[in-house]
Design a protein around this motif. Sequence first.
Motif, short mmCIF file in Angstrom:
data_model
loop_
_atom_site.label_atom_id
_atom_site.label_comp_id
_atom_site.label_asym_id
_atom_site.label_seq_id
_atom_site.Cartn_x
_atom_site.Cartn_y
_atom_site.Cartn_z
N SER A 1 38.12 -6.32 -0.91
CA SER A 1 37.65 -5.35 0.08
C SER A 1 37.49 -6.03 1.43
N SER A 2 37.57 -5.21 2.46
CA SER A 2 37.44 -5.70 3.82
C SER A 2 36.95 -4.56 4.70
N PRO A 3 36.16 -4.87 5.73
CA PRO A 3 35.79 -3.82 6.67
C PRO A 3 36.98 -3.41 7.55
N GLN A 4 38.05 -4.19 7.52
CA GLN A 4 39.25 -3.90 8.31
C GLN A 4 40.35 -3.35 7.38
N THR A 5 41.30 -2.67 7.95
CA THR A 5 42.46 -2.27 7.15
C THR A 5 43.27 -3.53 6.84
N ASP B 1 47.16 -9.43 3.42
CA ASP B 1 47.58 -9.66 4.80
C ASP B 1 46.78 -8.80 5.76
N ALA B 2 46.43 -9.39 6.90
CA ALA B 2 45.72 -8.64 7.94
C ALA B 2 46.60 -7.53 8.51
N ARG C 1 44.37 -14.26 14.78
CA ARG C 1 43.47 -13.12 14.53
C ARG C 1 42.45 -13.52 13.49
N ARG C 2 41.32 -12.88 13.54
CA ARG C 2 40.26 -13.11 12.57
C ARG C 2 40.31 -11.96 11.56
N PHE C 3 40.33 -12.33 10.30
CA PHE C 3 40.41 -11.33 9.23
C PHE C 3 39.52 -11.80 8.08
N THR C 4 38.62 -10.95 7.64
CA THR C 4 37.73 -11.32 6.54
C THR C 4 37.92 -10.34 5.39
N PHE C 5 37.81 -10.88 4.18
CA PHE C 5 37.85 -10.04 3.00
C PHE C 5 37.03 -10.70 1.90
N THR C 6 36.65 -9.90 0.92
CA THR C 6 35.84 -10.36 -0.20
C THR C 6 36.58 -10.09 -1.49
N TRP D 1 39.80 -0.89 0.19
CA TRP D 1 39.69 -1.80 -0.94
C TRP D 1 40.84 -1.55 -1.89
N VAL D 2 41.07 -2.54 -2.75
CA VAL D 2 42.08 -2.42 -3.79
C VAL D 2 41.51 -3.09 -5.03
#
Length: 93
Positions: free
Chosen positions: A14-18, A51-52, A78-83, A1-2
């Motif tokens: 935030s994202s579950p991915q980097t 960016d993913a 690619r699939r990328f999710t963030f909140t 997260w940032v």
Amino acid sequence: WVEVFSPGLGIRISSPQTFSFTALEYPEMDMVLAPHPYELKKRGKTYMHVDAAVTGLGGYSCGQGPPLAADQTMAAPRRFTFTISRVPAGGLE
């Protein structure tokens, strides 16, 4: 997260991915087109990018060659999710 803050406002991304994140005073195109950094004009805004994945300069920044293959990000769907959520600005007011 940032988290990013300005007086009275804070946001968290935030994202579950980097992911990669930048917050800059200038839009990308201004930085590309300005012949010299002192010619950039502040617009009173913050330009954020989420960016993913990104590929760094590798050795090209000092003449040694590209990033290693394992460190390169190739263009591909690619699939990328963030909140994005609001957070208290804390003591920055």
